[in-house]
Design a protein around this motif. Sequence first.
Motif, mmCIF file in Angstrom:
data_model
loop_
_atom_site.group_PDB
_atom_site.id
_atom_site.type_symbol
_atom_site.label_atom_id
_atom_site.label_comp_id
_atom_site.label_asym_id
_atom_site.label_seq_id
_atom_site.Cartn_x
_atom_site.Cartn_y
_atom_site.Cartn_z
ATOM 1 N N LEU A 55 0.830 -1.206 0.000
ATOM 2 C CA LEU A 55 0.000 0.000 0.000
ATOM 3 C C LEU A 55 0.864 1.255 0.000
ATOM 4 C CD1 LEU A 55 -2.902 -1.018 2.396
ATOM 5 C CD2 LEU A 55 -3.021 -0.698 -0.088
ATOM 6 N N LYS A 56 1.978 1.217 0.738
ATOM 7 C CA LYS A 56 2.899 2.362 0.715
ATOM 8 C C LYS A 56 3.491 2.541 -0.682
ATOM 9 C CE LYS A 56 4.404 2.737 5.471
ATOM 10 N NZ LYS A 56 5.529 2.808 6.382
ATOM 11 N N THR A 57 3.851 1.431 -1.298
ATOM 12 C CA THR A 57 4.393 1.480 -2.656
ATOM 13 C C THR A 57 3.373 2.057 -3.623
ATOM 14 O OG1 THR A 57 5.837 -0.416 -2.230
ATOM 15 C CG2 THR A 57 5.352 0.079 -4.536
ATOM 16 N N VAL A 58 2.125 1.606 -3.522
ATOM 17 C CA VAL A 58 1.066 2.101 -4.395
ATOM 18 C C VAL A 58 0.850 3.591 -4.160
ATOM 19 C CG1 VAL A 58 -1.415 1.961 -4.889
ATOM 20 C CG2 VAL A 58 -0.052 -0.141 -4.680
ATOM 21 N N GLU A 59 0.865 4.022 -2.912
ATOM 22 C CA GLU A 59 0.701 5.444 -2.599
ATOM 23 C C GLU A 59 1.811 6.274 -3.248
ATOM 24 O OE1 GLU A 59 -0.633 8.081 1.206
ATOM 25 O OE2 GLU A 59 0.761 6.436 1.593
ATOM 26 N N GLU A 60 3.049 5.767 -3.191
ATOM 27 C CA GLU A 60 4.173 6.454 -3.838
ATOM 28 C C GLU A 60 3.969 6.510 -5.353
ATOM 29 O OE1 GLU A 60 7.786 4.460 -2.698
ATOM 30 O OE2 GLU A 60 7.415 4.819 -0.563
ATOM 31 N N MET A 61 3.509 5.394 -5.918
ATOM 32 C CA MET A 61 3.269 5.354 -7.360
ATOM 33 C C MET A 61 2.219 6.379 -7.769
ATOM 34 S SD MET A 61 3.194 1.294 -8.164
ATOM 35 C CE MET A 61 4.680 0.289 -8.167
ATOM 36 N N ILE A 62 1.163 6.480 -6.981
ATOM 37 C CA ILE A 62 0.105 7.456 -7.279
ATOM 38 C C ILE A 62 0.679 8.871 -7.243
ATOM 39 C CG2 ILE A 62 -2.039 8.481 -6.403
ATOM 40 C CD1 ILE A 62 -2.794 5.604 -5.479
ATOM 41 N N THR A 97 -8.114 -6.041 -2.648
ATOM 42 C CA THR A 97 -9.188 -5.561 -1.762
ATOM 43 C C THR A 97 -8.761 -4.299 -1.027
ATOM 44 O OG1 THR A 97 -10.039 -7.802 -1.474
ATOM 45 C CG2 THR A 97 -10.652 -6.193 0.207
ATOM 46 N N GLN A 98 -7.563 -4.282 -0.492
ATOM 47 C CA GLN A 98 -7.091 -3.115 0.267
ATOM 48 C C GLN A 98 -6.813 -1.907 -0.624
ATOM 49 O OE1 GLN A 98 -8.254 -4.033 3.453
ATOM 50 N NE2 GLN A 98 -6.787 -2.386 3.737
ATOM 51 N N ILE A 99 -6.270 -2.153 -1.810
ATOM 52 C CA ILE A 99 -6.044 -1.044 -2.742
ATOM 53 C C ILE A 99 -7.386 -0.418 -3.115
ATOM 54 C CG2 ILE A 99 -5.293 -0.399 -5.076
ATOM 55 C CD1 ILE A 99 -3.081 -2.540 -4.786
ATOM 56 N N ARG A 100 -8.366 -1.260 -3.407
ATOM 57 C CA ARG A 100 -9.697 -0.749 -3.767
ATOM 58 C C ARG A 100 -10.262 0.085 -2.627
ATOM 59 N NH1 ARG A 100 -10.430 0.890 -7.116
ATOM 60 N NH2 ARG A 100 -10.034 -0.834 -8.506
ATOM 61 N N LYS A 101 -10.058 -0.360 -1.385
ATOM 62 C CA LYS A 101 -10.570 0.364 -0.215
ATOM 63 C C LYS A 101 -9.828 1.683 -0.002
ATOM 64 C CE LYS A 101 -11.124 -0.224 4.766
ATOM 65 N NZ LYS A 101 -10.869 -1.105 5.907
ATOM 66 N N GLU A 102 -8.493 1.662 -0.080
ATOM 67 C CA GLU A 102 -7.669 2.838 0.203
ATOM 68 C C GLU A 102 -7.613 3.836 -0.957
ATOM 69 O OE1 GLU A 102 -6.060 3.513 3.165
ATOM 70 O OE2 GLU A 102 -7.049 1.713 3.965
ATOM 71 N N PHE A 103 -7.662 3.339 -2.173
ATOM 72 C CA PHE A 103 -7.512 4.187 -3.365
ATOM 73 C C PHE A 103 -8.621 3.849 -4.366
ATOM 74 C CE2 PHE A 103 -3.285 3.026 -1.681
ATOM 75 C CZ PHE A 103 -2.898 4.266 -1.193
ATOM 76 N N PRO A 104 -9.859 4.203 -4.054
ATOM 77 C CA PRO A 104 -11.003 3.768 -4.872
ATOM 78 C C PRO A 104 -10.983 4.249 -6.320
ATOM 79 C CG PRO A 104 -11.699 5.367 -3.211
ATOM 80 C CD PRO A 104 -10.273 5.032 -2.919
ATOM 81 N N GLU A 105 -10.271 5.325 -6.623
ATOM 82 C CA GLU A 105 -10.235 5.845 -7.993
ATOM 83 C C GLU A 105 -9.153 5.177 -8.849
ATOM 84 O OE1 GLU A 105 -12.503 7.951 -9.351
ATOM 85 O OE2 GLU A 105 -13.487 7.582 -7.422
ATOM 86 N N LEU A 106 -8.226 4.477 -8.230
ATOM 87 C CA LEU A 106 -7.123 3.850 -8.954
ATOM 88 C C LEU A 106 -7.631 2.650 -9.748
ATOM 89 C CD1 LEU A 106 -4.024 3.857 -9.391
ATOM 90 C CD2 LEU A 106 -3.872 2.275 -7.457
ATOM 91 N N ILE A 107 -7.144 2.503 -10.949
ATOM 92 C CA ILE A 107 -7.492 1.340 -11.764
ATOM 93 C C ILE A 107 -6.532 0.218 -11.412
ATOM 94 C CG2 ILE A 107 -7.652 0.432 -14.110
ATOM 95 C CD1 ILE A 107 -8.326 3.387 -14.887
ATOM 96 N N ILE A 108 -7.095 -0.948 -11.124
ATOM 97 C CA ILE A 108 -6.297 -2.110 -10.728
ATOM 98 C C ILE A 108 -6.339 -3.145 -11.841
ATOM 99 C CG2 ILE A 108 -5.983 -3.965 -9.061
ATOM 100 C CD1 ILE A 108 -7.531 -2.186 -7.032
ATOM 101 N N SER A 109 -5.155 -3.548 -12.255
ATOM 102 C CA SER A 109 -4.987 -4.612 -13.234
ATOM 103 C C SER A 109 -4.441 -5.831 -12.490
ATOM 104 C CB SER A 109 -3.991 -4.156 -14.306
ATOM 105 O OG SER A 109 -3.594 -5.229 -15.124
ATOM 106 N N LEU A 110 -4.908 -7.001 -12.868
ATOM 107 C CA LEU A 110 -4.394 -8.248 -12.284
ATOM 108 C C LEU A 110 -3.635 -9.005 -13.363
ATOM 109 C CD1 LEU A 110 -4.134 -10.412 -10.087
ATOM 110 C CD2 LEU A 110 -6.413 -11.236 -10.767
ATOM 111 N N ASP A 111 -2.391 -9.308 -13.086
ATOM 112 C CA ASP A 111 -1.529 -10.049 -13.999
ATOM 113 C C ASP A 111 -1.675 -11.535 -13.675
ATOM 114 O OD1 ASP A 111 0.521 -11.217 -15.426
ATOM 115 O OD2 ASP A 111 2.074 -9.861 -14.707
ATOM 116 N N THR A 112 -2.454 -12.231 -14.486
ATOM 117 C CA THR A 112 -2.639 -13.671 -14.304
ATOM 118 C C THR A 112 -3.001 -14.317 -15.629
ATOM 119 O OG1 THR A 112 -3.738 -15.405 -13.005
ATOM 120 C CG2 THR A 112 -5.102 -13.527 -13.701
#
Length: 158
Positions: A55-62, A97-112
């Motif tokens: 989450l800290k990494t994602v916050e920095e990326m944002i 789940t946590q990214i969606r909760k903490e950063f609801p406007e961020l688009i999340i891609s899943l690499d699978t």
Amino acid sequence: MQISNVENTKNRLDYSLRTGDKLIDLSTPIVMGIVNTTPDSFYNKSRSKSVASSLKTVEEMISEGVTIVDIGGYSSRPGADNVSISEEIERTTPLITQIRKEFPELIISLDTFRGEVAKEGIESGAQVINDISGFEIDSSMLSTIAHYKIPYVLMHMR
């Protein structure tokens, strides 16, 4: 003048990505950040040790301007260990789940490349599936993507 505006709108739509209620303009480059929940990914600085550190990494990326963050739970580098479907789900869905909760406007891609992992990830909040196999490894991926009607990034690997 009106024709020009219509044409400009048409061109913007030609280079866009719809995720739910968001339309992302791709006529200019956007940045995707990568967070890997694997201990052995290609790039060691993308590796995550915990949801909190991710989450800290994602916050920095944002703060640095990312539009999309791509979450991976299976290393595709040569020689990497095989990971079960359940382990890949356990590695990725709590973070999604946590990214969606903490950063609801961020688009999340899943690499699978696995349909079941994609399903669980989408239900946890992922809005794009990034598949390195191009439907070649898991045939259920196609029906999963069709069912949820979300953007799919078709990739390939050697």
